[in-house]
Motif scaffolding. Structure first.
Motif: not given
Length: 58
Positions: A9-10, A52-58
């Protein structure tokens, strides 16, 4: 099991973001500042989703 078939999705959002920026640039060059503003606002929303997706991956 078939997670490799599921799209990222990213990456999809990144393509949408880049397309909106390109359309906004074209609108600005043509002197249509109202459309430019609308497209930039939409692009900012997409960018927020990417962040938001990037911060959830970390």
């Amino acid at each position: 099991m078939l997670g490799f078939l599921k799209g990222d999705p990213k990456k999809k959002l990144q393509k949408e973001y880049e397309a909106k920026l390109a359309k906004a640039l074209d609108a600005q060059r043509n002197g249509d500042l109202r459309t430019h503003g609308t497209l930039m606002e939409e692009a900012e929303k997409i960018y927020a989703e990417i962040q938001q997706l990037s911060s959830q991956e970390k």
